[in-house]
Design a protein around this motif. Structure first.
Motif, short mmCIF file in Angstrom:
data_model
loop_
_atom_site.label_atom_id
_atom_site.label_comp_id
_atom_site.label_asym_id
_atom_site.label_seq_id
_atom_site.Cartn_x
_atom_site.Cartn_y
_atom_site.Cartn_z
N ASP A 442 0.87 -1.18 0.00
CA ASP A 442 0.00 0.00 0.00
C ASP A 442 0.90 1.22 0.00
OD1 ASP A 442 -1.90 1.94 0.28
OD2 ASP A 442 -2.52 1.37 2.32
N THR A 443 0.87 1.98 -1.10
CA THR A 443 1.71 3.18 -1.19
C THR A 443 0.90 4.47 -1.09
OG1 THR A 443 1.62 3.41 -3.61
CG2 THR A 443 3.24 1.86 -2.72
N LYS A 444 -0.39 4.35 -0.79
CA LYS A 444 -1.26 5.53 -0.66
C LYS A 444 -1.19 6.40 -1.92
CE LYS A 444 -2.14 4.32 3.60
NZ LYS A 444 -3.42 3.69 3.95
N ASN A 445 -1.08 5.75 -3.07
CA ASN A 445 -1.04 6.43 -4.38
C ASN A 445 0.23 7.25 -4.59
OD1 ASN A 445 -3.65 5.61 -5.44
ND2 ASN A 445 -4.53 6.93 -3.87
N THR A 446 1.25 7.09 -3.75
CA THR A 446 2.47 7.88 -3.92
C THR A 446 3.49 7.20 -4.84
OG1 THR A 446 3.53 6.89 -1.97
CG2 THR A 446 2.18 8.87 -1.62
N ILE A 447 3.36 5.87 -5.03
CA ILE A 447 4.29 5.15 -5.90
C ILE A 447 3.55 4.33 -6.94
CG2 ILE A 447 6.15 3.44 -6.00
CD1 ILE A 447 6.93 4.21 -3.18
N HIS A 448 2.59 3.52 -6.49
CA HIS A 448 1.87 2.65 -7.42
C HIS A 448 0.67 3.32 -8.08
CE1 HIS A 448 3.51 -1.36 -5.57
NE2 HIS A 448 4.46 -0.57 -6.06
N GLY A 449 0.34 4.52 -7.62
CA GLY A 449 -0.66 5.33 -8.30
C GLY A 449 -1.93 4.58 -8.65
N ARG A 450 -2.21 4.50 -9.97
CA ARG A 450 -3.46 3.91 -10.43
C ARG A 450 -3.53 2.41 -10.24
NH1 ARG A 450 -2.76 6.66 -16.16
NH2 ARG A 450 -0.60 6.30 -15.48
N PHE A 451 -2.42 1.78 -9.79
CA PHE A 451 -2.40 0.32 -9.58
C PHE A 451 -2.45 -0.02 -8.09
CE2 PHE A 451 -0.83 0.93 -13.78
CZ PHE A 451 -1.33 -0.15 -14.48
N GLU A 452 -2.85 0.97 -7.28
CA GLU A 452 -2.84 0.77 -5.84
C GLU A 452 -3.69 -0.43 -5.40
OE1 GLU A 452 -1.01 1.25 -2.81
OE2 GLU A 452 -0.90 3.14 -3.89
N ASP A 453 -4.77 -0.70 -6.11
CA ASP A 453 -5.65 -1.80 -5.72
C ASP A 453 -5.40 -3.08 -6.53
OD1 ASP A 453 -6.93 -0.15 -3.88
OD2 ASP A 453 -8.28 0.65 -5.42
N ASP A 454 -4.34 -3.08 -7.30
CA ASP A 454 -4.06 -4.25 -8.14
C ASP A 454 -2.56 -4.52 -8.18
OD1 ASP A 454 -4.46 -6.36 -9.91
OD2 ASP A 454 -4.37 -5.08 -11.69
N ASP A 455 -1.94 -4.59 -6.99
CA ASP A 455 -0.47 -4.69 -6.95
C ASP A 455 0.03 -5.81 -6.06
OD1 ASP A 455 -1.21 -3.57 -4.57
OD2 ASP A 455 0.06 -1.79 -4.72
N ASP A 456 -0.78 -6.84 -5.81
CA ASP A 456 -0.28 -8.01 -5.08
C ASP A 456 0.74 -8.74 -5.95
OD1 ASP A 456 -1.83 -7.39 -2.96
OD2 ASP A 456 -3.27 -9.03 -3.21
N LEU A 523 8.04 -2.45 -8.12
CA LEU A 523 8.23 -1.13 -8.69
C LEU A 523 8.26 -1.19 -10.21
CD1 LEU A 523 8.85 1.90 -8.24
CD2 LEU A 523 11.27 1.30 -8.35
N ASN A 524 8.95 -2.20 -10.77
CA ASN A 524 8.98 -2.35 -12.23
C ASN A 524 7.59 -2.55 -12.80
OD1 ASN A 524 11.86 -4.50 -11.79
ND2 ASN A 524 11.83 -2.29 -12.05
N LEU A 525 6.76 -3.30 -12.11
CA LEU A 525 5.44 -3.65 -12.64
C LEU A 525 4.39 -2.59 -12.36
CD1 LEU A 525 5.22 -7.45 -11.78
CD2 LEU A 525 5.52 -6.42 -14.03
N PHE A 526 4.39 -2.06 -11.14
CA PHE A 526 3.26 -1.22 -10.73
C PHE A 526 3.63 0.24 -10.52
CE2 PHE A 526 2.64 -5.49 -8.70
CZ PHE A 526 1.69 -5.95 -9.61
N GLY A 527 4.91 0.58 -10.68
CA GLY A 527 5.32 1.97 -10.50
C GLY A 527 4.54 2.91 -11.41
N ASP A 528 3.91 3.91 -10.83
CA ASP A 528 3.07 4.87 -11.57
C ASP A 528 3.18 6.18 -10.83
OD1 ASP A 528 1.02 5.51 -13.60
OD2 ASP A 528 -0.33 5.68 -11.87
#
Length: 822
Positions: A442-456, A523-528
């Motif tokens: 859980d990055t609180k939208n600071t790193i994974h952005g739009r993938f926050e709910d799909d980053d397992d 980070l490679n996959l979900f970084g946004d």
């Protein structure tokens, strides 16, 4: 009549065989001795030879080192106990014994390792290139970080980029922000799963508590799974049963380094023992020099004040902050109900506060990482579960380039189950097991952005390895592992094949092939997330999970700071911009200015943007692949010279790149002509004549004014816009970056190592590493016409020479000279 207790495996035991063996022993009235052959760490030595001296009668120890010797020789009798790499021991047995424990001492350069095959075996006969640092050698090396103890091993490169951080590079690619080396501590994965990176300060590994460090060089996915393309480094701590007592260490060095640590271990009873360890380190990191132009430019790019990316509130912080510290505590409780079973319960935490250098620039991190582990060793069974957590809250980490905080709250869950057993009368040694890994973030939208709910991030794998004795000297090795990588919906199969030839008890040759796969990090996959804010647009990192396309044909131009179709600039916009500039300059009368503003709505159409290159499209990131073919030798010559030599060839594809720009800049080569033509078409000659202008002369002024922006002094178009990918966030100008897969590379390598043991306390060593290539200036990106440089980030030649003096008691000394190529 004597009763004889016969130890047989349960699945082999039948009543018929039981009666037969009882009858046989009674009728022959043989002398019987049974027990276990172990090393000095109480590990059983499978295959140890027990021979009645002066006869051909003898037996071999089983997989746990247990043996039973039956002989017609009467007591007292002499037996020779031997094992490859250990000193032969002669014992006089006076009477029958059933619980004899025989401890063998290793020859110089020989030890037991567990990391090459995920089971105990002699380093001499391991099916991989293995280096080992024993507790004795570790004690003699005065370093503040256990990572630095590896610096003198053959084939190992330590890239230290800060006082408290760096990367361990074996036979893969080393990056500032990602490693291809699998690093574990007491069988626990300590690489940050979301980043593919290790922060040593977040793991309280201390030299005071290390029993040994094992290094396995080369791809090892066949047993360890995706992401093990370079090798394995295993930090193994001291068991409280074997190392009771209390120790304290204090050290200091340059860069204001201070370190202190303690270890206390005690045996409560014959079944329970515990230990507690702790450490504290502080230092002043390497500083940027404001008088150096390059350093000054980097410092100027730091944003202040630091602002919360969640609330927008300023955060109190020193920028940059070069002070660093780390501290942590670990507790271990060991339960040993019998000689073959030990259960460990381990828990602790580590905290690192300081500068954190990444491929995206300098950052600060000040968070902790608690962990817990439950591990069982019971005969041939190994099982463990563990958990760790990164709990970096808002304000505890931030990037200097953006001035924004980042949040990472990540839970890591892993479990392993493994069993070893023998088949075909102990000719086949089989290891089988499975792994499960789950990382929630859980990055609180600071790193994974739009993938926050799909980053397992989940990996499930099963594996097996078999060793088959083709003869007394030749052994075949085969292994395979299947992994399911859920985030990419891909399945990998990683095989290993090899032959091991033991030409003498102290010399082994091996020929192996390993195939490994590398998994992108979270980070490679979900970084946004934005990487930098230029003030005009964001430098933005796109995710690796989706394909990247440019079908929407959207562009951002710097002149009007707006997003338009294709990045084209409306002529009315640049006409109004130039008119405002002329009005401010006072060159035109106010009446003429009013007239020029009044005809702005008449300017229709655009000046077209032209991309400076083709945009880079990309499929979702995929697993990278490595194939390594290796011929190696390891041996002891004349009891004093320890020699190892490896020749290997590596072929790789789909190597993950650093974040690269994928969106082209936009130029406007016809902006002056387009605006001039529109001025001529939309102005009234009679009105202009009142002020001494013609449409043509006024058009020249407008053309020259806009070309001052769109062309340089040589008439070459200047980049004044960016093409936006379909994946970049809407409504904002972005310069899009993404991780890409390179196409193919291959290279050769040689590792040579030699150590001469002058006596039990003194040794001299030297080693050489050579790589045929470490830098490709223009390497093709997979499925693209784009090329980019790729570096392994390691020297192509390394030479190390040194001396170690490590007596059992007294002062230790070591010195080393290292040479590396540019």
């Amino acid at each position: 009549m004597k009763l004889v207790h016969v130890h047989l495996k349960l699945w082999k035991l039948t009543s018929l065989l039981f009666l037969f063996f009882i009858g046989l022993h009674v009728s022959l009235a043989q002398s019987i001795v049974s027990g276990q052959v172990v090393d000095d760490s109480n590990f059983g030595l499978p295959g140890a030879n027990i021979l009645v001296k002066g006869t051909t009668e003898g037996t071999y120890a089983d997989i746990d080192g247990n043996f039973e010797l039956s002989t017609n020789v009467a007591f007292p009798l002499d037996i020779d106990v031997s094992f490859v790499g250990y000193l032969t021991k002669t014992l006089t047995i006076q009477q029958p014994m059933t619980d004899l424990v025989i401890v063998l001492q290793p020859l110089p350069g020989y030890d037991v390792v567990v990391s090459a095959s995920r089971q105990q075996e002699m380093v001499q006969i391991a099916p991989a290139s293995v280096s080992l640092l024993t507790e004795r050698k570790l004690r003699s090396d005065a370093v503040v970080d256990p990572m630095l103890s590896l610096r003198n091993l053959p084939g190992v490169d330590i890239a230290q980029y800060s006082v408290g951080g760096g990367q361990i590079n074996l036979r893969g690619k080393s990056g500032v922000f990602q490693t291809e080396t699998f690093i574990i501590a007491d069988y626990r994965n300590i690489v940050i799963p979301s980043l593919g990176f290790l922060v040593f300060g977040q793991h309280p590994i201390d030299m005071l508590d290390l029993e040994r460090i094992e290094v396995v060089k080369g791809p090892a996915s066949a047993l360890y799974g995706p992401g093990v393309e370079a090798g394995v480094v295993h930090f193994i701590s001291k068991d409280p049963f074997s190392y009771p007592g209390t120790s304290v260490s204090i050290g200091a060095g340059n860069r204001r380094q201070f370190i202190t640590s303690f270890r206390h271990a005690d045996i409560i009873s014959d079944k329970f023992a515990y230990k507690i360890t702790g450490q504290y380190r502080s230092a002043r990191d390497f500083e940027l020099d404001p008088n150096d132009p390059d350093h000054a430019e980097r410092i100027a790019g730091y944003r202040t004040p630091i602002v919360s990316a969640i609330t927008g509130e300023p955060i109190e912080a020193t920028v940059p902050d070069y002070d660093q510290k780390s501290y942590g505590v670990t507790g271990t409780l060991a339960y040993r109900p019998n000689e073959n079973t030990t259960l460990y319960a381990i828990g602790g935490f580590g905290v690192y506060e300081g500068l954190f250098r990444t491929s995206q620039g300098e950052a600060y991190v000040g968070s902790g990482r608690p962990f817990a582990q439950l591990r069982l060793n019971s005969g041939n069974l190994f099982a463990q579960v563990f958990w760790s957590k990164i709990n970096s809250k808002d304000g505890e980490a931030f990037l200097y380039n953006t001035g924004l905080t980042t949040v990472t709250i990540s839970d890591q869950y892993e479990a392993q189950l493994q069993y070893n057993f023998d088949l075909k009368n102990d000719k086949i040694d089989l290891t089988a097991g499975g792994d499960f890994r789950l990382v929630t973030t859980d990055t609180k939208n600071t790193i994974h952005g739009r993938f926050e709910d799909d980053d397992d991030y989940t990996i499930l794998g099963i594996y097996a390895q078999g060793k088959y004795a083709l003869s007394d000297k030749l052994e075949a090795i085969a292994a395979a592992r299947v992994d399911r990588f859920s985030a990419l919906k891909e399945t990998s199969i990683s095989p290993r094949l090899g032959l091991s030839y033991q030409s003498s008890p102290s010399s082994t040759f091996r020929l192996t092939w390993n195939k490994a796969f590398g998994a992108p990090s979270s980070l490679n996959l979900f970084g946004d997330t934005p990487l930098d804010d230029t003030g005009s647009f964001l430098i933005y990192l796109l995710n690796g999970k989706e394909p990247i396309s440019f079908n929407n044909d959207q562009g951002y131009n710097f002149i009007t700071q707006s997003i338009t179709q294709g990045g084209n600039i409306p002529l009315a916009s640049i006409y109004g911009l130039v008119t405002s500039g002329l009005a401010s300059s006072g060159q035109f009368p106010q009446d003429l200015v009013d007239y020029l503003f009044s005809i702005t709505p008449n300017f229709n159409g655009d000046t077209n943007a032209v991309p400076t290159s083709e945009p880079v499209t990309r499929s979702p990131l995929t697993l990278s692949e490595s194939d390594m073919f290796e011929f190696g030798y390891k041996g002891i010559i004349k009891g004093r010279w320890a020699l190892n030599a490896d020749l290997y060839y590596i072929r790789r594809k789909n190597i993950l790149s650093a974040a690269l720009p994928i969106a082209p800049f936009l130029i406007y080569p016809t902006a002056g002509n387009d605006l001039g033509a529109s001025v001529i078409a939309n102005t009234d000659p009679d009105v202009l004549a009142q002020y001494g202008f013609t449409p043509e002369s006024l058009a020249g002024i407008y053309s020259n004014s806009i070309e001052a922006f769109t062309l340089d002094e040589n008439g070459v178009p200047t980049a004044l816009g960016l093409l936006k990918s379909d994946n970049s966030p809407p409504g904002v100008g972005t310069y899009d970056f993404a991780y890409l897969n390179f196409d193919k590379v291959d290279y050769w390598g040689i590792d040579l190592g030699i150590e001469y043991f002058v006596n039990d306390d003194l040794s001299l060593f030297g080693n050489l590493t050579w790589l045929s290539k470490t830098l490709w200036q223009e390497l093709s990106i997979a499925n693209s016409d784009l090329t980019a440089p790729l570096s392994l980030n390691t020297p192509d030649k390394r030479v190390k020479l040194g001396v170690n003096y490590y007596p059992q008691k007294g002062f230790y000394y070591n010195a080393a000279l290292r040479f590396t190529s540019d």
